[in-house]
Motif scaffolding. Structure first.
Motif, PDB file in Angstrom:
ATOM      1  N   GLN A  94      48.733  38.964  38.071  1.00  0.00           N
ATOM      2  CA  GLN A  94      47.787  39.774  38.846  1.00  0.00           C
ATOM      3  C   GLN A  94      46.331  39.542  38.453  1.00  0.00           C
ATOM      4  O   GLN A  94      45.451  39.521  39.305  1.00  0.00           O
ATOM      5  CB  GLN A  94      48.133  41.259  38.681  1.00  0.00           C
ATOM      6  CG  GLN A  94      49.455  41.606  39.341  1.00  0.00           C
ATOM      7  CD  GLN A  94      49.972  42.977  38.902  1.00  0.00           C
ATOM      8  OE1 GLN A  94      49.293  43.718  38.208  1.00  0.00           O
ATOM      9  NE2 GLN A  94      51.191  43.301  39.309  1.00  0.00           N
ATOM     10  N   GLN A  95      46.081  39.417  37.164  1.00  0.00           N
ATOM     11  CA  GLN A  95      44.689  39.309  36.712  1.00  0.00           C
ATOM     12  C   GLN A  95      44.253  37.856  36.491  1.00  0.00           C
ATOM     13  O   GLN A  95      43.121  37.609  36.125  1.00  0.00           O
ATOM     14  CB  GLN A  95      44.512  40.056  35.392  1.00  0.00           C
ATOM     15  CG  GLN A  95      45.120  41.440  35.356  1.00  0.00           C
ATOM     16  CD  GLN A  95      44.111  42.520  35.647  1.00  0.00           C
ATOM     17  OE1 GLN A  95      42.978  42.410  35.233  1.00  0.00           O
ATOM     18  NE2 GLN A  95      44.513  43.534  36.368  1.00  0.00           N
TER      19      GLN A  95
ATOM     20  N   LYS B 263      37.949  42.674  29.137  1.00  0.00           N
ATOM     21  CA  LYS B 263      38.368  41.724  30.170  1.00  0.00           C
ATOM     22  C   LYS B 263      38.282  40.273  29.687  1.00  0.00           C
ATOM     23  O   LYS B 263      37.493  39.465  30.220  1.00  0.00           O
ATOM     24  CB  LYS B 263      37.535  41.903  31.447  1.00  0.00           C
ATOM     25  CG  LYS B 263      37.749  43.256  32.099  1.00  0.00           C
ATOM     26  CD  LYS B 263      37.184  43.281  33.490  1.00  0.00           C
ATOM     27  CE  LYS B 263      37.578  44.560  34.198  1.00  0.00           C
ATOM     28  NZ  LYS B 263      36.962  44.737  35.489  1.00  0.00           N
TER      29      LYS B 263
ATOM     30  N   LEU C 199      50.236  40.720  33.926  1.00  0.00           N
ATOM     31  CA  LEU C 199      48.803  40.464  33.743  1.00  0.00           C
ATOM     32  C   LEU C 199      48.448  39.039  34.167  1.00  0.00           C
ATOM     33  O   LEU C 199      47.421  38.798  34.815  1.00  0.00           O
ATOM     34  CB  LEU C 199      48.428  40.596  32.262  1.00  0.00           C
ATOM     35  CG  LEU C 199      48.159  41.974  31.710  1.00  0.00           C
ATOM     36  CD1 LEU C 199      47.968  41.895  30.216  1.00  0.00           C
ATOM     37  CD2 LEU C 199      46.903  42.539  32.339  1.00  0.00           C
TER      38      LEU C 199
END
Lengths: 245, 268
Positions: free
Chosen positions: A184-185, A153, A181
């Motif tokens: 969303q992340q 992560k 990514l």
């Protein structure tokens, strides 16, 4: 927004040949920055400095507030990298490669298993986890490398021309996945490429030429700065003196 | 970084190296065939022409095969140390070294883990070799097979550190053939692996001096004594000091500001 990557007054030379000259930029969390530059512009040197393969001699690089030179372990723990060269172990399976990476990042067996499953499923590669990497095609190997880079992560994902040599569908899949990514992340991405169709409208552009940042900003901002109608024209205008090849 | 992180990373590196070794059967077989040829062919051929006097750690007259067995154990470790460094150069050219170097642990620790992984592989090879030698009637006291373990670890660390040091200077895989000619063979032949010091002295004082100060000789003597349940302090200290010197130099060689990567040019 906080800076995932802050580069300040960064210079680097091979002997008396300058590869980077007073480079400065920041990438915030949730931002995708596309690093464009002809061959010899200094992209690989910049990546080698951010990943601490070279030592920063002049200027500074901070990852999530940690200076790479003074706090390398903390800084590198925030970093996920996909190198231009394939770096998977061909003789090992997908899962073994990822487990090795998880171990290097200090993950225990249970957590590693869970994270490997999550990332491989996201990239549609979970079913192929027991296959040797040698059996995968180029696109699938790249997906595994992206999954690997995300296992721990990281806050910043570095991609050094990850789509080179891939067919169009594989390339598109990777471009879409990375942009997802970011959305969303809220991960920060620095993506070095030669290919303009990998740029999304919201991406930030960094145009590097002869070791200097010639322009930076969104696509519209760069077009305005260069008074050109397209990214092709803007790139040509900024790099018209030719690369260092 | 927590202790657990270091522990897991080290086992990850060792596990990968062992797994690769098991998968690469040719490497395993060739690592065994080399010393076995020396044992079965070379030593058998020279058995009659080379008389070995009673010298410590041996308490009786011994056959030449018995004498060179510890030397061949050293040979396994010497080749393995160089093989590890070859794989480092290969990993660097292929890029997988970058994955290791980019992980959030100190570089000295990563190099040390790589080294320990290489030693684990060499110890495995040595015990298989000793088991075959046992079947060939070259048998040390059973305790010797336990005592030899720490000696193997230290000798393996020293030879592996030498390999690491060399790998930090070798820029390309092609240059590795030079290592064979200029490091492995001189180290092996100018040592006590094949002939005892007193025998070397009879033929050449210079060669005797070189063999005496050759760290490989000391590693072989450490193994030889340990295999017969004896502790050779000189050999132990000499091997330990050589390890510390080689390892420190290798760490400097892999430092991002001093070694390895800074000479890279024209990568883009």
């Amino acid at each position: 927004m906080s800076a995932a990557l802050a580069v300040e007054q960064l210079s680097f030379a091979y002997g008396d040949k300058k590869a980077l000259d007073d480079v400065a930029f920041t990438i915030n969390t949730g931002e995708c920055a596309i690093l464009l530059g002809p061959n010899g512009a200094g992209k690989s040197t910049l990546f080698a400095l951010i990943t601490r393969l070279y030592d920063t001699r002049s200027g500074s690089i901070q990852l999530c507030g940690f200076t790479i030179k003074k706090q390398p372990s903390q800084a590198l723990s925030k970093l996920g990298v996909v190198f231009q060269q394939a770096t998977l172990d061909m003789d090992l399976t997908v899962q073994q490669n990822l487990r090795y990476h998880a171990a290097l990042h200090g993950m225990g067996g249970k957590l590693a298993k869970q994270r490997i499953q999550e990332e491989l499923e996201r990239l549609g590669m979970y079913e192929r986890r027991a296959e040797a990497v040698r059996q995968l095609n180029g696109g699938h190997r790249r997906r595994v490398e992206i999954a690997r880079a995300l296992l721990h992560k990281p806050s910043l994902l570095l991609l050094d021309e990850p789509t080179v040599g891939l067919d169009v569908p594989s390339r598109q899949a990777i471009v879409e996945h990375v942009h997802q990514l970011v959305q969303q992340q809220k991960i920060a991405v620095l993506w070095a490429t030669h290919t303009f169709d990998e740029i999304y409208p919201d991406d930030r552009l960094l145009i590097l030429h002869k070791g200097q940042i010639k322009a930076q900003g969104t696509l519209d901002e760069v077009l305005m700065q260069t008074a050109t109608p397209s990214i092709h024209a803007a790139f040509a205008a900024l790099t018209q003196q030719g690369g260092r090849e | 970084m927590s202790f657990l992180h270091y522990w897991r990373a080290m086992w990850g590196i060792i596990g990968r190296e062992l797994w690769r070794f098991i998968k690469q059967r040719e490497r395993f077989i060739s690592a065994l065939v080399r010393p076995l040829i020396w044992l079965f062919v070379f030593a058998a051929g020279f058995r009659a022409s080379l008389g070995i006097a009673i010298t410590p750690p041996y308490e009786t007259y011994i056959l030449y095969e018995v004498y060179i067995t510890p030397g061949l154990v050293g040979m396994i470790q010497l080749f393995n140390g160089m093989q590890s460094s070859l794989s480092m150069v290969y990993d660097r050219e292929m890029g997988s070294m970058r994955i290791l170097m980019v992980c959030p642990l100190p570089r000295w620790f990563l190099l040390m883990s790589k080294l320990i992984a290489g030693v684990a592989v060499s110890v495995l090879q040595v015990y298989v070799f000793l088991a075959i030698a046992w079947g060939y009637d070259i048998q040390a006291p059973w305790q010797g097979y336990l005592w030899v373990l720490p000696a193997l670890v230290l000798a393996g660390l020293m030879l592996g550190a030498l390999g690491l040091l060399l790998s930090s200077f070798i820029k390309q895989l092609e240059n590795f053939a030079g290592v064979m000619n200029f490091v492995i063979f001189p180290m092996f032949f100018m040592s006590t692996a094949l002939y005892p010091l007193w025998k070397i002295q009879e033929s050449s004082t210079l060669l005797h001096t070189i063999a005496l100060y050759n760290p490989f000789s000391q590693a072989v003597e450490l193994i030889r004594f340990a295999l017969y349940g004896q502790y050779n302090q000189t050999a132990f200290i000499y091997t330990l000091v050589a390890f510390i010197i080689f390892m420190s130099a290798a760490i400097v060689g892999y430092n991002p500001s001093k070694g390895m990567m800074t000479s890279k040019k024209g990568a883009e």
